[in-house]
Design a protein around this motif. Structure first.
Motif, PDB file in Angstrom:
ATOM      1  N   ALA A  13       0.841  -1.199   0.000  1.00  0.00           N
ATOM      2  CA  ALA A  13       0.000   0.000   0.000  1.00  0.00           C
ATOM      3  C   ALA A  13       0.877   1.250   0.000  1.00  0.00           C
ATOM      4  O   ALA A  13       1.899   1.298   0.685  1.00  0.00           O
ATOM      5  N   SER A  14       0.456   2.238  -0.744  1.00  0.00           N
ATOM      6  CA  SER A  14       1.171   3.512  -0.761  1.00  0.00           C
ATOM      7  C   SER A  14       0.829   4.305   0.500  1.00  0.00           C
ATOM      8  O   SER A  14      -0.145   3.988   1.208  1.00  0.00           O
ATOM      9  N   CYS A  15       1.615   5.316   0.772  1.00  0.00           N
ATOM     10  CA  CYS A  15       1.326   6.177   1.925  1.00  0.00           C
ATOM     11  C   CYS A  15      -0.043   6.834   1.768  1.00  0.00           C
ATOM     12  O   CYS A  15      -0.780   6.991   2.741  1.00  0.00           O
ATOM     13  N   GLY A  16      -0.399   7.190   0.539  1.00  0.00           N
ATOM     14  CA  GLY A  16      -1.712   7.780   0.283  1.00  0.00           C
ATOM     15  C   GLY A  16      -2.848   6.809   0.582  1.00  0.00           C
ATOM     16  O   GLY A  16      -3.863   7.185   1.167  1.00  0.00           O
ATOM     17  N   ALA A  17      -2.673   5.553   0.193  1.00  0.00           N
ATOM     18  CA  ALA A  17      -3.698   4.534   0.449  1.00  0.00           C
ATOM     19  C   ALA A  17      -3.841   4.274   1.946  1.00  0.00           C
ATOM     20  O   ALA A  17      -4.955   4.112   2.456  1.00  0.00           O
ATOM     21  N   ILE A  18      -2.720   4.248   2.643  1.00  0.00           N
ATOM     22  CA  ILE A  18      -2.760   4.048   4.100  1.00  0.00           C
ATOM     23  C   ILE A  18      -3.463   5.230   4.758  1.00  0.00           C
ATOM     24  O   ILE A  18      -4.309   5.049   5.637  1.00  0.00           O
ATOM     25  N   ALA A  19      -3.136   6.432   4.322  1.00  0.00           N
ATOM     26  CA  ALA A  19      -3.770   7.642   4.872  1.00  0.00           C
ATOM     27  C   ALA A  19      -5.278   7.600   4.660  1.00  0.00           C
ATOM     28  O   ALA A  19      -6.053   7.913   5.576  1.00  0.00           O
ATOM     29  N   ARG A  20      -5.719   7.211   3.470  1.00  0.00           N
ATOM     30  CA  ARG A  20      -7.156   7.130   3.188  1.00  0.00           C
ATOM     31  C   ARG A  20      -7.835   6.104   4.095  1.00  0.00           C
ATOM     32  O   ARG A  20      -8.917   6.360   4.630  1.00  0.00           O
ATOM     33  N   ALA A  21      -7.190   4.957   4.283  1.00  0.00           N
ATOM     34  CA  ALA A  21      -7.774   3.909   5.133  1.00  0.00           C
ATOM     35  C   ALA A  21      -7.890   4.375   6.586  1.00  0.00           C
ATOM     36  O   ALA A  21      -8.928   4.154   7.224  1.00  0.00           O
ATOM     37  N   LEU A  22      -6.854   5.020   7.092  1.00  0.00           N
ATOM     38  CA  LEU A  22      -6.898   5.506   8.479  1.00  0.00           C
ATOM     39  C   LEU A  22      -7.959   6.593   8.643  1.00  0.00           C
ATOM     40  O   LEU A  22      -8.679   6.629   9.648  1.00  0.00           O
ATOM     41  N   THR A  23      -8.080   7.462   7.653  1.00  0.00           N
ATOM     42  CA  THR A  23      -9.093   8.514   7.695  1.00  0.00           C
ATOM     43  C   THR A  23     -10.498   7.921   7.620  1.00  0.00           C
ATOM     44  O   THR A  23     -11.384   8.308   8.390  1.00  0.00           O
ATOM     45  N   GLU A  24     -10.692   6.963   6.703  1.00  0.00           N
ATOM     46  CA  GLU A  24     -12.006   6.323   6.554  1.00  0.00           C
ATOM     47  C   GLU A  24     -12.434   5.615   7.826  1.00  0.00           C
ATOM     48  O   GLU A  24     -13.625   5.559   8.142  1.00  0.00           O
ATOM     49  N   ASP A  25     -11.466   5.074   8.567  1.00  0.00           N
ATOM     50  CA  ASP A  25     -11.770   4.373   9.815  1.00  0.00           C
ATOM     51  C   ASP A  25     -11.789   5.318  11.013  1.00  0.00           C
ATOM     52  O   ASP A  25     -11.879   4.874  12.158  1.00  0.00           O
ATOM     53  N   ASP A  26     -11.702   6.620  10.732  1.00  0.00           N
ATOM     54  CA  ASP A  26     -11.799   7.668  11.762  1.00  0.00           C
ATOM     55  C   ASP A  26     -10.736   7.523  12.848  1.00  0.00           C
ATOM     56  O   ASP A  26     -10.996   7.734  14.030  1.00  0.00           O
ATOM     57  N   ILE A  27      -9.531   7.140  12.436  1.00  0.00           N
ATOM     58  CA  ILE A  27      -8.401   7.012  13.358  1.00  0.00           C
ATOM     59  C   ILE A  27      -7.785   8.403  13.531  1.00  0.00           C
ATOM     60  O   ILE A  27      -7.377   9.017  12.542  1.00  0.00           O
ATOM     61  N   PRO A  28      -7.726   8.920  14.757  1.00  0.00           N
ATOM     62  CA  PRO A  28      -7.132  10.248  14.947  1.00  0.00           C
ATOM     63  C   PRO A  28      -5.621  10.225  14.715  1.00  0.00           C
ATOM     64  O   PRO A  28      -4.960   9.220  14.958  1.00  0.00           O
ATOM     65  N   LYS A  29      -5.105  11.353  14.229  1.00  0.00           N
ATOM     66  CA  LYS A  29      -3.654  11.498  14.055  1.00  0.00           C
ATOM     67  C   LYS A  29      -3.007  11.618  15.432  1.00  0.00           C
ATOM     68  O   LYS A  29      -3.647  12.051  16.392  1.00  0.00           O
ATOM     69  N   PRO A  30      -1.735  11.251  15.559  1.00  0.00           N
ATOM     70  CA  PRO A  30      -1.060  11.340  16.864  1.00  0.00           C
ATOM     71  C   PRO A  30      -1.084  12.746  17.456  1.00  0.00           C
ATOM     72  O   PRO A  30      -1.187  12.904  18.667  1.00  0.00           O
ATOM     73  N   ALA A  31      -1.019  13.755  16.614  1.00  0.00           N
ATOM     74  CA  ALA A  31      -1.030  15.140  17.112  1.00  0.00           C
ATOM     75  C   ALA A  31      -2.444  15.642  17.349  1.00  0.00           C
ATOM     76  O   ALA A  31      -2.632  16.783  17.763  1.00  0.00           O
ATOM     77  N   GLY A  32      -3.426  14.803  17.103  1.00  0.00           N
ATOM     78  CA  GLY A  32      -4.816  15.192  17.282  1.00  0.00           C
ATOM     79  C   GLY A  32      -5.466  15.511  15.953  1.00  0.00           C
ATOM     80  O   GLY A  32      -4.795  15.764  14.960  1.00  0.00           O
ATOM     81  N   GLY A  33      -6.752  15.475  15.952  1.00  0.00           N
ATOM     82  CA  GLY A  33      -7.491  15.771  14.737  1.00  0.00           C
ATOM     83  C   GLY A  33      -7.616  14.549  13.841  1.00  0.00           C
ATOM     84  O   GLY A  33      -7.070  13.488  14.110  1.00  0.00           O
ATOM     85  N   HIS A  34      -8.361  14.748  12.779  1.00  0.00           N
ATOM     86  CA  HIS A  34      -8.617  13.661  11.845  1.00  0.00           C
ATOM     87  C   HIS A  34      -8.158  14.101  10.467  1.00  0.00           C
ATOM     88  O   HIS A  34      -7.821  15.245  10.241  1.00  0.00           O
ATOM     89  N   GLY A  35      -8.172  13.194   9.543  1.00  0.00           N
ATOM     90  CA  GLY A  35      -7.789  13.519   8.184  1.00  0.00           C
ATOM     91  C   GLY A  35      -6.316  13.288   7.922  1.00  0.00           C
ATOM     92  O   GLY A  35      -5.551  14.223   7.770  1.00  0.00           O
TER      93      GLY A  35
END
Length: 64
Positions: free
Chosen positions: A19-41
Motif C-alpha cells: 500500500a502507498s502512503c496515500g492509500a494508508i492515509a485514506r484507510a486511516l481517515t475512513e476508519d476515523d483514526i485520529p492522528k497522533p497530534a490530534g485531529g482527523h484527516g
C-alpha cells in the motif's frame, strides 16, 4: 504525542503489503483514526513521517 502501537502496526503491515502512503492515509481517515497530534484527516506525508520514526524502525526490526 506518540502514535498508538496498533495504528503503527497497521500502517507497517499495509506498507509491507504494497500500500502507498496515500492509500494508508485514506484507510486511516475512513476508519476515523485520529492522528497522533490530534485531529482527523490523515495525509500521505503524515504516514510517510510515521513510517520513518524510531518506533516504526524498532517494530519493523521485531517483525523481521
Amino acid at each position: 504525542m506518540r502514535c498508538p502501537s496498533t495504528v503503527l502496526a497497521r500502517a507497517l503491515a499495509m506498507h509491507r503489503d504494497g500500500a502507498s502512503c496515500g492509500a494508508i492515509a485514506r484507510a486511516l481517515t475512513e476508519d476515523d483514526i485520529p492522528k497522533p497530534a490530534g485531529g482527523h484527516g490523515w495525509q500521505r506525508n503524515h504516514v510517510w513521517r510515521l513510517l520513518g520514526t524510531a518506533a516504526a524502525r524498532d517494530l519493523r526490526a521485531e517483525l523481521d
